[in-house]
Design a protein around this motif. Structure first.
Motif, short mmCIF file in Angstrom:
data_model
loop_
_atom_site.label_atom_id
_atom_site.label_comp_id
_atom_site.label_asym_id
_atom_site.label_seq_id
_atom_site.Cartn_x
_atom_site.Cartn_y
_atom_site.Cartn_z
N THR A 115 -41.20 -2.82 -62.89
CA THR A 115 -41.82 -1.56 -62.91
C THR A 115 -41.43 -0.57 -63.86
O THR A 115 -42.12 0.22 -64.88
N LEU A 116 -40.21 -0.43 -64.21
CA LEU A 116 -39.54 0.50 -65.20
C LEU A 116 -39.54 0.07 -66.45
O LEU A 116 -39.77 0.71 -67.27
N SER A 117 -39.54 -1.27 -66.40
CA SER A 117 -39.53 -2.13 -67.90
C SER A 117 -40.97 -1.90 -68.28
O SER A 117 -41.07 -1.89 -69.67
N ASN A 118 -41.92 -2.11 -67.50
CA ASN A 118 -43.33 -2.24 -68.07
C ASN A 118 -43.53 -0.74 -68.38
O ASN A 118 -44.30 -0.48 -69.35
N LEU A 119 -43.35 0.31 -67.54
CA LEU A 119 -43.72 1.67 -67.82
C LEU A 119 -43.21 2.22 -68.98
O LEU A 119 -43.72 2.91 -69.66
N PHE A 120 -41.80 1.74 -69.32
CA PHE A 120 -41.03 2.57 -70.46
C PHE A 120 -40.98 1.52 -71.45
O PHE A 120 -40.40 2.00 -72.67
N GLU A 121 -41.42 0.48 -71.49
CA GLU A 121 -41.38 -0.85 -72.71
C GLU A 121 -40.01 -0.84 -72.97
O GLU A 121 -39.59 -0.86 -74.13
N ARG A 122 -39.14 -0.83 -72.03
CA ARG A 122 -37.50 -0.77 -72.30
C ARG A 122 -36.80 -1.97 -71.41
O ARG A 122 -37.15 -1.88 -70.14
N ARG A 123 -35.80 -2.88 -72.02
CA ARG A 123 -35.26 -3.68 -71.19
C ARG A 123 -34.16 -2.86 -70.38
O ARG A 123 -33.37 -1.95 -71.00
N LEU A 124 -33.81 -3.19 -69.30
CA LEU A 124 -32.70 -2.79 -68.36
C LEU A 124 -31.52 -3.85 -68.11
O LEU A 124 -31.68 -4.87 -68.62
N PHE A 125 -30.54 -3.37 -67.90
CA PHE A 125 -29.38 -4.29 -67.57
C PHE A 125 -29.00 -4.02 -65.96
O PHE A 125 -29.07 -2.66 -65.74
N LEU A 126 -28.56 -5.06 -65.42
CA LEU A 126 -28.24 -5.37 -63.95
C LEU A 126 -26.50 -5.58 -64.03
O LEU A 126 -26.20 -6.32 -64.37
N ASN A 127 -25.76 -4.55 -63.00
CA ASN A 127 -24.54 -5.04 -62.93
C ASN A 127 -24.37 -5.19 -61.45
O ASN A 127 -24.48 -4.52 -60.54
N LEU A 128 -24.56 -6.79 -61.11
CA LEU A 128 -24.47 -7.06 -59.80
C LEU A 128 -23.06 -7.11 -59.02
O LEU A 128 -22.09 -7.54 -59.80
N VAL A 129 -22.95 -6.37 -57.98
CA VAL A 129 -21.71 -6.17 -57.34
C VAL A 129 -21.41 -6.77 -56.07
O VAL A 129 -22.50 -6.44 -55.31
N ALA A 130 -20.46 -7.57 -55.66
CA ALA A 130 -20.43 -8.07 -54.62
C ALA A 130 -19.74 -7.22 -53.30
O ALA A 130 -19.80 -7.32 -52.26
N GLY A 131 -18.79 -6.19 -53.84
CA GLY A 131 -18.21 -5.37 -52.87
C GLY A 131 -18.39 -4.09 -52.91
O GLY A 131 -19.41 -3.59 -53.01
N GLY A 132 -17.40 -3.31 -52.80
CA GLY A 132 -17.60 -1.84 -52.76
C GLY A 132 -16.53 -1.14 -51.66
O GLY A 132 -15.60 -2.01 -51.46
N PHE A 133 -16.62 0.12 -51.52
CA PHE A 133 -15.74 0.70 -50.63
C PHE A 133 -15.58 0.14 -49.19
O PHE A 133 -16.81 -0.15 -48.65
N LYS A 134 -14.42 -0.24 -48.56
CA LYS A 134 -14.52 -1.00 -47.39
C LYS A 134 -15.33 0.03 -46.38
O LYS A 134 -16.10 -0.71 -45.42
N GLY A 135 -15.01 1.32 -46.32
CA GLY A 135 -15.65 2.06 -45.34
C GLY A 135 -17.15 2.03 -45.54
O GLY A 135 -17.99 1.94 -44.40
N ASP A 136 -17.85 1.95 -46.72
CA ASP A 136 -19.18 1.92 -46.83
C ASP A 136 -19.71 0.51 -46.16
O ASP A 136 -20.59 0.61 -45.77
#
Length: 345
Positions: free
Chosen positions: A97-118
């Motif tokens: 949706t965003l790339s088609n609307l803005f005609e711009r490529r995105l980057f994705l930072n895939l994260v497996a973890g996070g704060f333990k409490g989260d």
């Protein structure tokens, strides 16, 4: 401000990303203005993209990314994606949706973890290495949905989809580039399985473990405080990151609760690299002021450290949140001084 020319940016030794400020505890309206202003700084500095955090305490990363797209002409948000937050289909849908609307490529930072409490609050008790196995399945589905015109079928240990098709489709030129944390063996295995860039919080340049695995595209996440004179740089660094006893205690508690390999690695390194004058500086990390190492010194000193990462195979640099537009300008000067052929490891 004297930002680099287009020619200088095109010949920069590293792909450069900035980082959006954290939104936790910020006034939302004031935060929006600040984030968009920093995005404009990053674009003027010739950064390719801007990392947008995602955790339980932040504003929604996709909404912030949308604001960044509206405020800039070329800058690409690098959106942190945590699998426990949403189904892989919806990630692919938002990217399309965003790339088609803005005609711009995105980057994705895939994260497996996070704060333990989260993770505990979300009911996710998946062990560390299994989270990366889940991440591979998750990212595979996202990639197939974005790349394939035909319906996607996938049957894994964590996800199953059947005859799933993405609309609207996404042109090849707008396919997102994907980063994965590569600070652990499980993270490196995930990056290798997916064929994506592995990003880590690096150890000191030139050490055996500064970067690992020469068969991967690699990036590092560091902060930089640089000036023409080394003493001036250290003064600016201490002014930006004064001692914080409360932050030190929070850091100690976080280290005890975390299963993050990079957190433990940097904590062990902190005492060994505490002396002022060593460009590799972990004091802000120890004070819980930031989550990455810093390089501090003159433009030449910092660029020499960056050169070592380049020689070791680093192609991408994700900077910490800039303290000001002027600070980002100093950082860019140090980055653009880096010429890897001058370094002997």
């Amino acid at each position: 401000m004297g930002w680099p020319s287009e020619h200088a940016v095109n010949h920069r030794p590293l792909r450069l990303f900035s980082t959006c400020p954290a939104s936790a505890e910020a006034d939302p309206a004031a935060y929006l203005a600040r984030a968009c202003r920093m995005a404009c700084w990053a674009e003027e500095a010739g950064c390719e993209g801007m990392l947008v955090y995602s955790d339980n305490g932040q504003l929604d990363a996709w909404t912030v990314a949308h604001a960044i797209l509206r405020s800039t002409r070329r800058l690409a948000p690098l959106v942190a994606v945590q699998p426990v937050y949403m189904h892989p289909y919806y990630v692919a849908k938002i990217v399309s949706t965003l790339s088609n609307l803005f005609e711009r490529r995105l980057f994705l930072n895939l994260v497996a973890g996070g704060f333990k409490g989260d993770l505990d609050a979300l009911g996710d008790t998946t062990p560390h290495d299994r989270r990366y196995e889940r991440l591979v399945e998750y990212t595979t589905i996202v990639k197939r949905l974005l790349e394939a015109p035909e319906p996607v079928r996938f049957a894994g240990s964590f996800y199953q989809v059947e005859n799933l098709r993405l609309k609207p489709a996404l042109a090849a030129a707008l396919q997102p580039e994907i980063f994965v944390s590569g600070s652990s063996a499980a993270g490196l295995d995930a990056a290798r399985a997916l064929g994506v860039t592995a990003v880590k919080y690096p150890q000191p340049p030139g050490t055996a473990d500064a970067l690992a695995d020469g068969d991967l595209e690699r990036g590092v996440r560091v902060g930089i405080v640089a000036r023409a004179d080394s003493r001036e740089a250290w003064r600016a660094a201490h002014q930006q990151f004064p001692p914080d006893r409360r932050g030190q205690l929070t850091h100690q508690l976080a280290m005890k609760a975390s299963d993050s390999l990079w957190h433990r690695q940097l904590s062990r390194l902190a005492d060994d690299h505490a002396a002022e004058g060593n460009p590799y500086w972990l004091f802000p990390f120890q004070n819980y002021s930031t989550m990455c190492p810093y390089l501090v010194g003159s433009y030449q000193e910092v660029s020499r450290e960056l050169q070592r990462y380049i020689v070791a195979g680093c192609t991408t640099l994700i900077l910490d949140v800039p303290a000001s537009e002027e600070e980002l300008h100093h950082t860019v000067l140090a980055v653009d001084h880096a010429v890897p052929s001058e370094v002997a490891l």
